[in-house]
Design a protein around this motif. Sequence first.
Motif, PDB file in Angstrom:
ATOM      1  N   ARG A 137      36.619  43.124  12.276  1.00 13.75           N
ATOM      2  CA  ARG A 137      36.448  43.432  13.690  1.00 13.75           C
ATOM      3  C   ARG A 137      35.809  44.803  13.879  1.00 13.75           C
ATOM      4  O   ARG A 137      34.958  44.994  14.758  1.00 13.75           O
ATOM      5  N   GLY A 138      36.202  45.766  13.063  1.00 17.44           N
ATOM      6  CA  GLY A 138      35.625  47.097  13.170  1.00 17.44           C
ATOM      7  C   GLY A 138      34.133  47.093  12.903  1.00 17.44           C
ATOM      8  O   GLY A 138      33.362  47.721  13.636  1.00 17.44           O
ATOM      9  N   GLN A 139      33.713  46.375  11.868  1.00 12.20           N
ATOM     10  CA  GLN A 139      32.291  46.313  11.556  1.00 12.20           C
ATOM     11  C   GLN A 139      31.527  45.591  12.654  1.00 12.20           C
ATOM     12  O   GLN A 139      30.398  45.973  12.997  1.00 12.20           O
ATOM     13  N   ALA A 140      32.137  44.542  13.222  1.00  6.96           N
ATOM     14  CA  ALA A 140      31.479  43.811  14.308  1.00  6.96           C
ATOM     15  C   ALA A 140      31.252  44.716  15.511  1.00  6.96           C
ATOM     16  O   ALA A 140      30.206  44.652  16.174  1.00  6.96           O
ATOM     17  N   MET A 141      32.211  45.607  15.812  1.00  3.47           N
ATOM     18  CA  MET A 141      32.053  46.525  16.937  1.00  3.47           C
ATOM     19  C   MET A 141      30.992  47.584  16.646  1.00  3.47           C
ATOM     20  O   MET A 141      30.238  47.984  17.532  1.00  3.47           O
ATOM     21  N   VAL A 142      30.921  48.015  15.396  1.00  5.82           N
ATOM     22  CA  VAL A 142      29.864  48.956  15.013  1.00  5.82           C
ATOM     23  C   VAL A 142      28.492  48.323  15.216  1.00  5.82           C
ATOM     24  O   VAL A 142      27.564  48.947  15.739  1.00  5.82           O
ATOM     25  N   ASP A 143      28.369  47.059  14.810  1.00  2.00           N
ATOM     26  CA  ASP A 143      27.098  46.350  14.972  1.00  2.00           C
ATOM     27  C   ASP A 143      26.746  46.189  16.448  1.00  2.00           C
ATOM     28  O   ASP A 143      25.574  46.321  16.828  1.00  2.00           O
TER      29      ASP A 143
END
Length: 251
Positions: free
Chosen positions: A87-93
């Motif tokens: 989820r964290g990486q998805a928000m960064v993207d």
Amino acid sequence: MRILKVISLLLDYPTETLVAGRDELEQAILQAREISPNQRAGLFELLEVICGKDLMDGQEHYGALFGRGRSLSLLLFEHVHGESRDRGQAMVDMMAQYEEAGFAIGVKELPDYIPLYLEYLSTREDIEAREGLADVAHLLALLAARLEERESAYASCFRALLQISGAEPQGAVAELREQVKAEPRDDSLEALDRVWEEEAVDFMKAEQQDRCSSMPSAPGKARDESAVPLHWVDFQHEGLAAAPAGEVGNV
């Protein structure tokens, strides 16, 4: 696409500013060509629910509906990734996507907050906005089904978004109704207590896993990237005045 800005405002926390802008919102809904008369009627009903009652009562209702449990969370990635690290990486993207488009957001909102995502899409070309909705159509349909099961007027926002995306609202939502009926409610005090206890246990387990370097990490669940068929319609009506060239207020 101005109607996306309207739906963004309707899905956000009710405020005095929203109530004061009721007339402008009504005009923007009336002039929307991207949704059918039935969908416009649903948005008018929701606007009446929000503006026709005491504001504090509306805010309390909103908090109880969207702020308890995860089933009606307005954070997209909570439905996709839960509390996993993906989820964290998805928000960064997503933040990178906003920045590339020159769309600045305040620090108080997470990038996957649905009203914020709709505001972003409202600034894009129509085809890009529709594709952006199509990418999350399965989540929009699930939220619509859950809100319909609770007989909430907020379901109208998600039905309208599905129609704009090219998905058929009735068909997409109907397929999920039986599934939703079998779901246990997660907004009771007992359910919220159970979630808190489970999260505490999972957190301790995650800490232990981090310290065990020999333990391989679990593979992430692949997202379904299948294409969403699009069928876009403009709903024109005789006797309806053309939308003005300028925007309605901040809508």
